[in-house]
Scaffold this motif. Structure first.
Motif, PDB file in Angstrom:
ATOM      1  N   SER A   1      28.806  -1.032   0.130  1.00 12.64           N
ATOM      2  CA  SER A   1      29.940  -0.641   0.782  1.00 12.64           C
ATOM      3  C   SER A   1      30.976  -1.507   0.268  1.00 12.64           C
ATOM      4  N   GLU A   2      32.145  -1.338   1.002  1.00 12.76           N
ATOM      5  CA  GLU A   2      33.357  -2.134   0.470  1.00 12.76           C
ATOM      6  C   GLU A   2      33.081  -3.718   0.726  1.00 12.76           C
ATOM      7  N   HIS A   3      32.256  -4.056   1.771  1.00 11.26           N
ATOM      8  CA  HIS A   3      32.087  -5.446   1.705  1.00 11.26           C
ATOM      9  C   HIS A   3      30.833  -6.123   1.328  1.00 11.26           C
ATOM     10  N   TYR A   4      29.747  -5.235   1.047  1.00 11.99           N
ATOM     11  CA  TYR A   4      28.459  -5.644   0.781  1.00 11.99           C
ATOM     12  C   TYR A   4      27.944  -4.980  -0.364  1.00 11.99           C
ATOM     13  N   PRO A   5      27.207  -5.637  -1.584  1.00 12.94           N
ATOM     14  CA  PRO A   5      26.858  -4.662  -2.646  1.00 12.94           C
ATOM     15  C   PRO A   5      25.402  -4.052  -2.337  1.00 12.94           C
ATOM     16  N   HIS A   6      24.886  -4.417  -1.215  1.00 15.78           N
ATOM     17  CA  HIS A   6      23.394  -4.095  -0.973  1.00 15.78           C
ATOM     18  C   HIS A   6      23.270  -3.422   0.184  1.00 15.78           C
ATOM     19  N   GLN A   7      23.358  -2.212   0.578  1.00 16.55           N
ATOM     20  CA  GLN A   7      23.416  -1.277   1.763  1.00 16.55           C
ATOM     21  C   GLN A   7      22.320  -0.624   1.974  1.00 16.55           C
ATOM     22  N   ALA A   8      21.670  -0.095   0.674  1.00 21.14           N
ATOM     23  CA  ALA A   8      20.262   0.661   0.823  1.00 21.14           C
ATOM     24  C   ALA A   8      19.711   0.781  -0.276  1.00 21.14           C
ATOM     25  N   PHE A   9      18.259   0.541  -0.168  1.00 20.69           N
ATOM     26  CA  PHE A   9      17.380   0.637  -1.182  1.00 20.69           C
ATOM     27  C   PHE A   9      16.198   1.355  -1.168  1.00 20.69           C
ATOM     28  N   ALA A  10      15.223   1.657  -2.054  1.00 20.57           N
ATOM     29  CA  ALA A  10      13.962   2.322  -1.940  1.00 20.57           C
ATOM     30  C   ALA A  10      12.991   1.339  -2.736  1.00 20.57           C
ATOM     31  N   LEU A  11      11.784   1.457  -2.204  1.00 17.29           N
ATOM     32  CA  LEU A  11      10.702   0.871  -2.922  1.00 17.29           C
ATOM     33  C   LEU A  11       9.620   1.953  -3.074  1.00 17.29           C
ATOM     34  N   GLY A  12       9.615   2.465  -4.213  1.00 16.22           N
ATOM     35  CA  GLY A  12       8.717   3.676  -4.402  1.00 16.22           C
ATOM     36  C   GLY A  12       9.469   5.010  -3.713  1.00 16.22           C
ATOM     37  N   LYS A  13       8.573   6.105  -3.475  1.00 12.44           N
ATOM     38  CA  LYS A  13       9.101   7.114  -2.723  1.00 12.44           C
ATOM     39  C   LYS A  13       8.769   6.956  -1.483  1.00 12.44           C
ATOM     40  N   HIS A  14       8.202   6.253  -0.858  1.00 16.79           N
ATOM     41  CA  HIS A  14       7.618   5.943   0.589  1.00 16.79           C
ATOM     42  C   HIS A  14       8.363   5.018   1.401  1.00 16.79           C
ATOM     43  N   ILE A  15       8.912   4.083   0.719  1.00 25.60           N
ATOM     44  CA  ILE A  15       9.729   3.123   1.439  1.00 25.60           C
ATOM     45  C   ILE A  15      11.139   3.289   1.468  1.00 25.60           C
ATOM     46  N   LEU A  16      12.015   3.257   2.412  1.00 26.41           N
ATOM     47  CA  LEU A  16      13.385   3.460   2.413  1.00 26.41           C
ATOM     48  C   LEU A  16      14.078   2.519   3.190  1.00 26.41           C
ATOM     49  N   ALA A  17      14.862   1.962   2.894  1.00 29.35           N
ATOM     50  CA  ALA A  17      15.505   0.928   3.718  1.00 29.35           C
ATOM     51  C   ALA A  17      17.283   1.306   3.887  1.00 29.35           C
ATOM     52  N   MET A  18      17.892   1.276   4.916  1.00 29.49           N
ATOM     53  CA  MET A  18      19.172   1.399   5.157  1.00 29.49           C
ATOM     54  C   MET A  18      19.860   0.379   6.098  1.00 29.49           C
ATOM     55  N   GLN A  19      20.766  -0.384   5.514  1.00 29.72           N
ATOM     56  CA  GLN A  19      21.348  -1.454   6.640  1.00 29.72           C
ATOM     57  C   GLN A  19      22.282  -0.674   7.552  1.00 29.72           C
ATOM     58  N   PHE A  20      22.757   0.334   7.337  1.00 25.79           N
ATOM     59  CA  PHE A  20      23.780   0.929   8.068  1.00 25.79           C
ATOM     60  C   PHE A  20      22.909   1.795   9.002  1.00 25.79           C
ATOM     61  N   HIS A  21      23.712   2.754   9.963  1.00 27.20           N
ATOM     62  CA  HIS A  21      23.030   3.623  10.853  1.00 27.20           C
ATOM     63  C   HIS A  21      23.157   4.959  10.762  1.00 27.20           C
TER      64      HIS A  21
ATOM     65  N   ASN B   1       0.684  -1.196  -0.064  1.00 34.73           N
ATOM     66  CA  ASN B   1      -0.103  -0.113  -0.050  1.00 34.73           C
ATOM     67  C   ASN B   1       0.799   1.273  -0.050  1.00 34.73           C
ATOM     68  N   GLN B   2       2.041   1.067  -0.051  1.00 35.83           N
ATOM     69  CA  GLN B   2       3.097   2.200  -0.337  1.00 35.83           C
ATOM     70  C   GLN B   2       2.999   3.331   0.987  1.00 35.83           C
ATOM     71  N   LEU B   3       2.649   2.670   2.172  1.00 39.64           N
ATOM     72  CA  LEU B   3       2.651   3.565   3.360  1.00 39.64           C
ATOM     73  C   LEU B   3       4.167   3.796   3.943  1.00 39.64           C
ATOM     74  N   PRO B   4       4.365   5.292   4.047  1.00 39.59           N
ATOM     75  CA  PRO B   4       5.601   5.581   4.508  1.00 39.59           C
ATOM     76  C   PRO B   4       6.269   4.881   5.490  1.00 39.59           C
ATOM     77  N   THR B   5       7.480   4.190   5.258  1.00 41.97           N
ATOM     78  CA  THR B   5       8.131   3.396   6.058  1.00 41.97           C
ATOM     79  C   THR B   5       9.604   3.591   5.996  1.00 41.97           C
ATOM     80  N   LEU B   6      10.206   3.660   7.189  1.00 41.51           N
ATOM     81  CA  LEU B   6      11.695   3.572   7.121  1.00 41.51           C
ATOM     82  C   LEU B   6      12.090   2.369   7.998  1.00 41.51           C
ATOM     83  N   GLY B   7      13.257   1.803   7.451  1.00 43.27           N
ATOM     84  CA  GLY B   7      13.680   0.701   7.930  1.00 43.27           C
ATOM     85  C   GLY B   7      15.571   0.911   8.026  1.00 43.27           C
ATOM     86  N   ILE B   8      15.831   0.394   9.140  1.00 44.94           N
ATOM     87  CA  ILE B   8      17.114   0.694   9.449  1.00 44.94           C
ATOM     88  C   ILE B   8      17.903  -0.752  10.133  1.00 44.94           C
TER      89      ILE B   8
END
Length: 236
Positions: free
Chosen positions: A161-181, A87-94
């Motif tokens: 990052s140096e060790h991992y190719p997937h550190q952050a991604f977006a799913l549309g404009k409302h969902i943002l995921a960042m593995q770092f802090h 439903n593209q509800l605004p979500t931030l994952g850390i």
């Protein structure tokens, strides 16, 4: 004059570990008029927050997304995040929150080849340089994870990052995921060193160097993180 009652804005926050809270992001949200509502994994997360149109922030923690047999409430989080993605509800994952978004998207989260704990810069993708993450260009961010993940289908890769190719991604404009802090609060970093002492010792991490790098890079990260968060909020 007619009195106008403004509805208070609030942020729902899922917390997995006592000292891993919104950190520097908390002050940014409050400066924008948001009230913070914390819920604690395995204790008091109401299912209603997943259908709530308010922003949901899912924070980090030391457990693995794939450990649902040991921590069954993780599956409830994954199921709730599926609804928010659909439903593209605004979500931030850390950190763990980002990995839970991966699982909710149907992609795999698994143990990585190395513990990535410490400060280093990101490699932003072309899309990352055009996203709110552009403020992290040449900024040392805090990494603190051992797991990694496949990039979800339809996700836009923003950073590696140096060790991992997937550190952050977006799913549309409302969902943002960042593995770092990006939210790490330099003034409270000692809580992380105490709370994660067993993990740090087991991974043979130089705690003195980790503390020194926090003092060296923490302020710049907080400033860049504030700009990142403000731009993400403005785009919702």
């Amino acid at each position: 004059m007619q009195n106008v009652i403004k509805r208070k804005k609030y942020i729902n926050v899922i917390q997995h570990l006592a000292f891993e809270d919104l950190g520097s992001f908390g002050k940014v949200f409050q400066s924008q008029g948001f009230e913070l509502r914390y819920y604690h994994a395995g204790v008091n997360i109401p299912e209603s927050i997943y259908q709530d149109e308010s922003i949901l922030v899912v924070l980090g923690g030391p457990i693995g997304v794939y450990e649902t047999d040991i921590y069954p409430y993780l599956q409830q989080e994954i199921d709730g995040l599926k609804y928010r993605i659909q439903n593209q509800l605004p979500t931030l994952g850390i950190c763990l929150g980002a990995q839970l978004l991966v699982a909710a998207s149907g992609a795999k989260v698994y143990a990585g080849h190395i513990k990535e704990i410490g400060w280093s810069t990101l490699q932003l993708s072309e899309q990352g340089n055009a996203s709110p993450l552009k403020y992290l260009h040449d900024v040392n961010v805090l990494h603190w994870h051992g797991d990694t993940f496949e990039l979800p289908q339809n996700a836009t890769l923003l950073a590696s990052s140096e060790h991992y190719p997937h550190q952050a991604f977006a799913l549309g404009k409302h969902i943002l995921a960042m593995q770092f802090h990006p939210e790490a609060d330099a003034q409270r970093f000692e809580q992380w060193l105490i709370g994660h002492c067993s993990e740090l010792n087991h991974a043979k991490i130089d705690i003195l160097q980790l503390r020194a790098n926090n003092q060296r890079y923490g302020t710049a990260l907080a400033q860049a993180g504030e700009q990142l968060l403000l731009e993400w909020l403005a785009g919702l």
